[in-house]
Design an enzyme around this catalytic site. Structure first.
Site, PDB file in Angstrom:
ATOM      1  CB  THR A 146      -0.956   0.007   1.208  1.00 55.29           C
ATOM      2  OG1 THR A 146      -0.203  -0.128   2.417  1.00 55.29           O
ATOM      3  CG2 THR A 146      -1.966  -1.114   1.098  1.00 55.29           C
ATOM      4  CE  LYS A 168      -0.474  -3.546   4.546  1.00 58.17           C
ATOM      5  NZ  LYS A 168      -0.780  -2.134   4.670  1.00 58.17           N
ATOM      6  CB  THR A 179      -0.841  -2.026  10.911  1.00 58.58           C
ATOM      7  OG1 THR A 179      -1.509  -1.580  12.053  1.00 58.58           O
ATOM      8  CG2 THR A 179      -1.814  -2.120   9.771  1.00 58.58           C
ATOM      9  CD  GLU A 259       2.168   5.507   6.286  1.00 61.96           C
ATOM     10  OE1 GLU A 259       1.419   4.872   5.532  1.00 61.96           O
ATOM     11  OE2 GLU A 259       1.769   6.184   7.241  1.00 61.96           O
ATOM     12  CG  ASN A 378      -0.238   8.839   7.699  1.00 51.07           C
ATOM     13  OD1 ASN A 378      -0.852   7.904   7.206  1.00 51.07           O
ATOM     14  ND2 ASN A 378       1.012   8.742   8.112  1.00 51.07           N
ATOM     15  CB  SER A 383      -3.778   5.934   3.397  1.00 52.91           C
ATOM     16  OG  SER A 383      -3.295   6.508   4.595  1.00 52.91           O
TER      17      SER A 383
END
Lengths: 383, 383
Positions: A146, A168, A179, A259, A378, A383
């Protein structure tokens, strides 16, 4: 090196039109046996996506023939239609592979609260089946991405048997599984009880201790499939160590790709009265936004470490806390220690060591810094 | 309007040279009586600054003659020398005012783990005493600022009596008291037990429910001093309501001045089985970095609200959760509700309403968005 490193597995990864950008978004992993033993662990979030509800049921009998994973939509908070779409995915896959529907595990990842374009997904399954191959692991690892910037795969080979895997995850990385979606495969000949124990032992010390941003997903799933194709049954300890090694490697890859991160932070808590205390303290530090900002600014702000420790219920005396940052004990006995100017924070890797002076237990957790890039990533799109 | 709004109090705020930038950094508030009743609540962080240890002792007998507050250094994690410096501050103040040392409360705020320049502080006290006046509340409110961009004061006047107050706090704002220093004064004639109850009732519903960044300070202190100078003893309910009104106003000012914030977020949780459940859910939402980024981006990302709710132990059925953002019920029965395009998020104020459909209890919490400015402010220098 990937989810098809072990014998008895094929995989594929294709673009089914689920992602708006046209990227690969549908992965299939098939276990060709002779065994189909499997184990799984799932998010502890009480709000769970349709595929998690489904796959829990599939795993109940310890048997999985195939795993289908889509990116481009989490199929979470999607009501009865979401369950229907997951079931249709399993049913279509089962038909194409000539296996039972109840042996097809499903994972989804992407935006919560949006229905999947299930027609495109089901059509894509046919294409994916045509492309299944023992070299398909790499494509599969790309199709599950993603916000990941790189695919994540790993494998270890021991005498006569192999474990491979893909993962992922880049945001919403937190405990009770970071996650993530992870599929591990092995050609070792082991039953599902052994797989389950090895998987839980490994995730407890690896994925469960990755806490990138304190946010827990609705879709976390880690699956371990065994084909038995090697006809080798390893000792438990050896197998468990190998599973842990692959999980550890994939967990580190997740943190490195978190991220917006510019620093990978390892938090080691020692001198704890219990392992639970060590984990609680480590997690509290990993989730302290102010500290994560300070690390981003290469500021060895140990006061923020202490204020995080102080919010826990762990056993410690505030006047006996010691903190090192990159090896420099900047806090001794709860007060000023070595000169903070001695701390070199220019490397990407940062190591925080906390000595609670309360016992002999320890734990290691991993997180990353909090950056403007995380905020941008974010806040600029859903997302 | 400030901490000197009530009769019987004087205050001063001066630059003592504690802050490197030469700004005001030392505040004194003196209660001239006739009563010196007082109450206090303190951080629940287990790592506590020297002035917190000291002031807890001072408050034990329900009597405070003066409060000294410095910014420019938290005097936390400073070992025995920190305690010594706090004691010297109280002792010097007591000498200058001719009161008992044990009746002087001390608060400090600033960087953790750095010793105060106590010589300058003690010299500054003499200057501050010379400047004490009933008009000094404004200066005092400026002298306690750290990363605050504006001073924060409030007052309410009822029949014959007044409550005034000042607060500081902009980062490290979290529960068990938002990170803050607050001094409230009143000329009502009430004993310390009544003050204590009113203060706890008020902070529980106001400061305790402000959660800007999930980080809990080592220095939080809220003090309420009563001079009795009005000779009026109000009914408890009326007094408690007024204390709550001032605390609420100051709490809102803290949120509006939170570091880097561009959105003030009110989280109302209704339909809870208990008030504790409502607070737990509200706090979980308030601390969800991903959601806070989404709000910054004006994205009504209700999936992140649900994933936050799912991490709690509160009573709810995931299929009966409802979420409104700015009045639009974007999530109904745990799934897609009204069109998210209908949500207008252009205002600074954002209201998230969660209906747990599990009871009749409710709670309101306040937080703000997570922005690149917050990261910059907390990574570019030590604070």
């Amino acid at each position: 090196m990937s989810v098809t490193a072990a014998r008895g597995f094929t995989a594929a990864g294709i673009a089914a039109g689920i992602k708006e950008n046209g990227g690969k978004d549908l992965a299939v992993v098939v276990n060709h046996g002779p065994s189909h033993a499997a184990a799984g662990v799932f998010t502890s979030n009480r709000v769970q996506a349709a595929p998690v509800h489904w796959s829990r049921q599939v795993l109940a009998d310890g048997k999985v023939r195939a795993v289908v994973i889509n990116s481009g939509g989490a199929n979470a908070c999607t009501g009865p239609k979401g369950i229907e779409d997951t079931y249709a995915t399993a049913e279509t896959t089962a038909g194409l592979l000539d296996v039972d529907t109840e042996d097809v595990a499903i994972c989804s990842t992407g935006l919560i609260g949006v229905l999947l374009p299930v027609g495109r997904l089901l059509t894509g399954l046919e294409t994916a089946m045509d492309r299944l191959s023992a070299a398909g692991g790499e494509d599969a690892s790309r199709a599950i991405m993603t916000t990941d910037s790189v695919p994540k795969t790993s494998s270890v080979t021991r005498e006569g048997w192999t474990i491979g895997g893909m993962a992922k995850g880049a945001g919403m990385l937190a405990p009770g599984l970071a996650t993530m979606l992870v599929v591990l495969t092995t050609d070792a000949a082991l039953d599902s009880d052994v797989l389950d124990k090895a998987l839980r032992d490994a995730t407890r010390l690896t994925f469960d201790r990755v806490d990138s941003d304190g946010c827990m997903s609705t879709n976390d799933t880690v699956l371990l499939l065994a084909s038995g194709a090697s006809e080798v049954t390893p000792e438990y300890a050896e197998f468990a160590a190998a599973v842990r090694e692959v999980c550890d490697d994939l967990g580190q890859q997740l943190i490195r790709d978190a991220e917006g991160a510019s620093k990978d932070i390892e938090i080691e808590v020692v001198g704890a009265a219990s392992e639970d205390d060590a984990v609680e303290v480590g997690r509290s530090i990993a989730r302290n936004n102010l500290l994560k900002c300070a690390i981003h600014g290469e500021d060895p702000n140990w006061g923020r470490v202490l204020s995080a420790i102080g919010t826990t219920k762990a056993a410690f005396d505030p006047n006996q806390l010691n903190v090192a940052i990159n090896g420099v004990w900047v806090c001794k006995n709860g007060g000023v220690g070595e000169d903070r100017e001695l701390v070199d924070m220019t490397d990407r890797a940062v190591r925080i060591t906390v000595d609670l002076s309360a016992g002999t237990q320890s734990a290691i957790l991993w997180t990353n810094d909090l950056t403007a890039a995380y905020v941008h990533e974010n806040s600029e799109y859903s997302s």
